[in-house]
Design an enzyme around this catalytic site. Structure first.
Site, mmCIF file in Angstrom:
data_model
loop_
_atom_site.group_PDB
_atom_site.id
_atom_site.type_symbol
_atom_site.label_atom_id
_atom_site.label_comp_id
_atom_site.label_asym_id
_atom_site.label_seq_id
_atom_site.Cartn_x
_atom_site.Cartn_y
_atom_site.Cartn_z
ATOM 1 N N LYS A 34 4.618 27.869 10.078
ATOM 2 C CA LYS A 34 4.534 27.411 11.469
ATOM 3 C C LYS A 34 4.044 25.961 11.564
ATOM 4 N N ASP A 63 7.306 31.012 12.970
ATOM 5 C CA ASP A 63 6.060 31.743 13.200
ATOM 6 C C ASP A 63 6.238 33.182 12.711
ATOM 7 N N THR A 128 -7.854 39.133 0.789
ATOM 8 C CA THR A 128 -9.089 38.423 0.439
ATOM 9 C C THR A 128 -10.230 39.389 0.116
ATOM 10 N N ASP A 129 -11.184 38.901 -0.665
ATOM 11 C CA ASP A 129 -12.375 39.720 -0.961
ATOM 12 C C ASP A 129 -13.233 39.934 0.283
ATOM 13 N N GLU A 130 -12.988 39.124 1.323
ATOM 14 C CA GLU A 130 -13.830 39.250 2.531
ATOM 15 C C GLU A 130 -13.650 40.590 3.226
ATOM 16 N N TYR A 153 -12.120 36.948 11.251
ATOM 17 C CA TYR A 153 -11.117 36.623 10.222
ATOM 18 C C TYR A 153 -10.983 37.779 9.236
ATOM 19 N N LYS A 157 -7.795 40.387 8.425
ATOM 20 C CA LYS A 157 -7.163 40.565 7.110
ATOM 21 C C LYS A 157 -7.235 42.042 6.687
ATOM 22 N N ASN A 183 -11.026 30.359 -3.401
ATOM 23 C CA ASN A 183 -10.233 29.408 -4.183
ATOM 24 C C ASN A 183 -10.735 27.982 -3.980
ATOM 25 N N ASP A 275 -27.324 28.696 10.420
ATOM 26 C CA ASP A 275 -26.475 29.581 9.623
ATOM 27 C C ASP A 275 -25.233 30.028 10.403
ATOM 28 N N PRO A 277 -23.092 32.767 11.977
ATOM 29 C CA PRO A 277 -23.406 34.145 12.428
ATOM 30 C C PRO A 277 -22.641 35.171 11.583
ATOM 31 N N GLY A 278 -23.320 36.239 11.224
ATOM 32 C CA GLY A 278 -22.659 37.301 10.436
ATOM 33 C C GLY A 278 -22.306 36.873 9.026
ATOM 34 N N HIS A 279 -22.941 35.825 8.541
ATOM 35 C CA HIS A 279 -22.617 35.220 7.234
ATOM 36 C C HIS A 279 -22.815 36.212 6.088
HETATM 37 P P1 NAD Z 1 -4.412 27.596 4.689
HETATM 38 O O1 NAD Z 1 -5.184 27.683 5.953
HETATM 39 O O2 NAD Z 1 -4.592 26.421 3.815
HETATM 40 O O3 NAD Z 1 -2.845 27.728 4.995
HETATM 41 C C1 NAD Z 1 -2.321 28.676 5.864
HETATM 42 C C2 NAD Z 1 -0.853 28.350 6.092
HETATM 43 O O4 NAD Z 1 -0.293 29.350 6.953
HETATM 44 C C3 NAD Z 1 -0.620 27.007 6.768
HETATM 45 O O5 NAD Z 1 0.411 26.303 6.132
HETATM 46 C C4 NAD Z 1 -0.239 27.380 8.192
HETATM 47 O O6 NAD Z 1 0.613 26.429 8.817
HETATM 48 C C5 NAD Z 1 0.480 28.704 7.960
HETATM 49 N N1 NAD Z 1 0.488 29.541 9.163
HETATM 50 C C6 NAD Z 1 -0.554 29.832 9.991
HETATM 51 N N2 NAD Z 1 -0.143 30.603 11.004
HETATM 52 C C7 NAD Z 1 1.177 30.845 10.802
HETATM 53 C C8 NAD Z 1 2.151 31.599 11.488
HETATM 54 N N3 NAD Z 1 1.850 32.253 12.621
HETATM 55 N N4 NAD Z 1 3.412 31.631 11.007
HETATM 56 C C9 NAD Z 1 3.727 30.963 9.876
HETATM 57 N N5 NAD Z 1 2.856 30.219 9.183
HETATM 58 C C10 NAD Z 1 1.578 30.165 9.636
HETATM 59 O O7 NAD Z 1 -4.734 28.938 3.906
HETATM 60 P P2 NAD Z 1 -4.971 29.226 2.360
HETATM 61 O O8 NAD Z 1 -6.380 28.945 2.036
HETATM 62 O O9 NAD Z 1 -3.883 28.600 1.580
HETATM 63 O O10 NAD Z 1 -4.805 30.820 2.360
HETATM 64 C C11 NAD Z 1 -3.526 31.417 2.145
HETATM 65 C C12 NAD Z 1 -3.692 32.919 2.148
HETATM 66 O O11 NAD Z 1 -4.604 33.307 1.130
HETATM 67 C C13 NAD Z 1 -4.261 33.487 3.453
HETATM 68 O O12 NAD Z 1 -3.589 34.686 3.740
HETATM 69 C C14 NAD Z 1 -5.728 33.744 3.142
HETATM 70 O O13 NAD Z 1 -6.228 34.800 3.917
HETATM 71 C C15 NAD Z 1 -5.644 34.117 1.669
HETATM 72 N N6 NAD Z 1 -6.848 33.831 0.871
HETATM 73 C C16 NAD Z 1 -7.401 32.580 0.871
HETATM 74 C C17 NAD Z 1 -8.493 32.325 0.038
HETATM 75 C C18 NAD Z 1 -9.135 30.956 -0.033
HETATM 76 O O14 NAD Z 1 -10.168 30.815 -0.692
HETATM 77 N N7 NAD Z 1 -8.584 29.929 0.574
HETATM 78 C C19 NAD Z 1 -9.023 33.354 -0.756
HETATM 79 C C20 NAD Z 1 -8.438 34.625 -0.701
HETATM 80 C C21 NAD Z 1 -7.333 34.847 0.104
HETATM 81 O O1 DAU Z 2 -13.662 34.701 -0.025
HETATM 82 C C1 DAU Z 2 -12.350 34.324 0.253
HETATM 83 C C2 DAU Z 2 -12.334 33.497 1.512
HETATM 84 O O2 DAU Z 2 -12.836 32.212 1.155
HETATM 85 C C3 DAU Z 2 -10.963 33.369 2.150
HETATM 86 O O3 DAU Z 2 -10.505 34.620 2.532
HETATM 87 C C4 DAU Z 2 -11.023 32.431 3.358
HETATM 88 O O4 DAU Z 2 -9.732 32.216 3.901
HETATM 89 C C5 DAU Z 2 -11.592 31.086 2.912
HETATM 90 O O5 DAU Z 2 -11.753 30.247 4.032
HETATM 91 C C6 DAU Z 2 -12.925 31.286 2.205
HETATM 92 O O6 DAU Z 2 -13.916 31.740 3.166
HETATM 93 P P1 DAU Z 2 -15.425 31.219 3.135
HETATM 94 O O7 DAU Z 2 -16.007 31.408 4.464
HETATM 95 O O8 DAU Z 2 -16.152 31.801 1.980
HETATM 96 O O9 DAU Z 2 -15.147 29.658 2.809
HETATM 97 P P2 DAU Z 2 -15.875 28.339 3.353
HETATM 98 O O10 DAU Z 2 -15.421 27.213 2.470
HETATM 99 O O11 DAU Z 2 -15.761 28.186 4.806
HETATM 100 O O12 DAU Z 2 -17.409 28.638 3.011
HETATM 101 C C7 DAU Z 2 -17.856 28.860 1.692
HETATM 102 C C8 DAU Z 2 -19.359 29.086 1.756
HETATM 103 O O13 DAU Z 2 -19.983 27.834 2.117
HETATM 104 C C9 DAU Z 2 -19.792 30.067 2.825
HETATM 105 O O14 DAU Z 2 -20.906 30.798 2.361
HETATM 106 C C10 DAU Z 2 -20.196 29.203 4.012
HETATM 107 C C11 DAU Z 2 -20.715 27.947 3.341
HETATM 108 N N1 DAU Z 2 -20.496 26.686 4.080
HETATM 109 C C12 DAU Z 2 -19.244 26.407 4.530
HETATM 110 C C13 DAU Z 2 -18.997 25.236 5.221
HETATM 111 C C14 DAU Z 2 -17.627 24.922 5.761
HETATM 112 C C15 DAU Z 2 -21.549 25.800 4.241
HETATM 113 O O15 DAU Z 2 -22.684 26.051 3.804
HETATM 114 N N2 DAU Z 2 -21.288 24.621 4.910
HETATM 115 C C16 DAU Z 2 -20.056 24.312 5.420
HETATM 116 O O16 DAU Z 2 -19.906 23.230 6.063
#
Ligand code: NAD
Ligand code: DAU
Length: 350
Positions: A34, A63, A128-130, A153, A157, A183, A275, A277-279
């Protein structure tokens, strides 16, 4: 092998497309995305321009929650769908959960339904592990752990995972679910902890750390995740769930300090903010099933992967700057305004 990759313009999806087409000369990919704020065609531009990939890669804007667009693209005929498309940022889901439900839940169901009607042979749900929620100390969740999501979120998932399982049970639909940990690596949108910390540190701006900074995440280099998806796509058993953990458990403070060390920046940049919320306190996955059944092991240690990542962001400062302009800046300022005095301090530095 003809694949439909949704969300391929985002962080993991774009890394996956590059990895897969590089590994399989017989593979072709349609990237259906999208292009939300997180989708960026620049992530694949250099790659897509290379002659060896031009004929095997195509982008379609659309989409996943739009049944007509999904039916049209699926109608082209694919051997498999890999569903990355999602709203992914936990903090954003706390401000407005609606787009998360639409894309992550309705979008997944829309894709499942189109794929089922066309008798698609394989459907990989990138989860995701979440979905498991916080893991108590000493516990690493296996695939049969209860789902206990904390954020909207994570709940969206988990709902998508349950829908996938319902299609497997009800229709015998050939889907499988992959649950990966946090990742990091090239092309990650700089709202997430690691690229945000690198980007702010490079500009000598404060580094927001939520709460006491002792929340634990299990970090995996994105290429290791991509290899696990490839294995599961080719050899995974349908109807199964596979965890993908990096086995690099670190507190957020440890991660931020490692980055500061690599960047040669002072720890005084660390700024504790209110922090989330719900972290969730701690994530930890048991990936024994993936290792034993599919022979997968992570190839990159955290130390090596994070060094490589810092090098990548340093050498892609234009990409980073473009991501951090416009709508992102508005979001960032609004978000951190709610986190106490940080914004004022940042403006003082600007
Ligand atoms: P990202 O936010 O970087 O990318 C998401 C992509 O999905 C974007 O290109 C966005 O344009 C597209 N998108 C969003 N809504 C859409 C829609 N309605 N139709 C079509 N495309 C749409 O995400 P990411 O970090 O690359 O994560 C990819 C997948 O992996 C997700 O499903 C996420 O839940 C999962 N995941 C991410 C992590 C992580 O650490 N980033 C870890 C575990 C699982
Ligand atoms: O665990 C997998 C998930 O990892 C994926 O499913 C999600 O899509 C991806 O966004 C990621 O989620 P997190 O919430 O763990 O990622 P984030 O980078 O937002 O945060 C990582 C940790 O760092 C988390 O404990 C919150 C903390 N944090 C994050 C931000 C953005 C901070 O302390 N400061 C920050 O500014």
């Amino acid at each position: 092998m003809k694949l439909l990759v949704t969300g391929g313009a985002g962080f993991i999806g774009s890394n996956f497309i590059r990895y897969l087409l590089g590994e399989h000369a017989d593979a072709a990919v349609v990237n259906f995305d999208k292009l939300t704020y997180a989708g960026n065609l620049e992530n694949l531009a250099a790659f897509a321009a290379r002659p060896e990939f031009r004929s095997r890669y195509r982008f379609v804007r659309g989409d996943v929650a739009d049944p007509e667009a999904v039916a049209a693209v699926c109608g082209e005929g694919f051997d498999a769908v890999i569903n990355f498309a999602a709203e992914t940022h936990v903090d954003r889901s706390l401000e407005d959960a609606a787009p998360f439900l639409r894309t992550n839940v309705v979008g997944t169901q829309t894709l499942l339904e189109a794929a089922r009607r066309l008798s698609m042979q394989r459907f990989v749900q990138v989860s995701t592990d979440e979905v498991y929620g916080s893991a108590p100390d000493g516990v690493a969740f296996r695939e049969d752990a209860l789902l206990h999501p904390s954020s909207p979120y994570a709940a969206s998932k988990a709902a998508a995972d349950l829908l996938v399982e319902s299609y497997v049970r009800t229709y015998g639909f050939p889907a499988l679910i992959l649950r990966c940990s946090n990742n990091y690596g090239p092309y990650q949108f700089p709202e997430k902890l690691i690229p945000l910390t690198i980007a702010n540190a490079l500009e000598d701006k404060p580094l927001p750390v939520y709460g006491d900074g002792l929340n634990v995440r299990d970090w995996i280099y994105v290429e290791d995740h991509c290899r696990a998806i490839q294995r599961a796509l080719l050899q995974g058993r349908v109807g199964e769930v596979y965890n993908i953990g990096g086995v690099a458990l670190r507190t957020n403070l440890e991660v931020v300090r490692t980055l500061l060390g690599l960047l040669g920046k002072p720890e005084s940049l660390i700024t504790f903010v209110e922090d989330r919320p719900g972290h969730d306190r701690r994530y930890a996955l048991d990936s024994t099933k993936l290792r034993q059944e599919l022979g997968w092991l992570p190839c990159h240690s955290f130390e090596e992967g994070i060094e490589q990542t810092v090098r990548w962001y340093r050498s892609h400062s234009d990409w980073l700057a473009r991501c951090r302009s416009g709508a992102y800046r508005d979001y960032y300022e609004r978000h951190y305004q709610q986190r106490g005095e940080l914004l004022a301090r940042m403006r003082g530095k600007a």
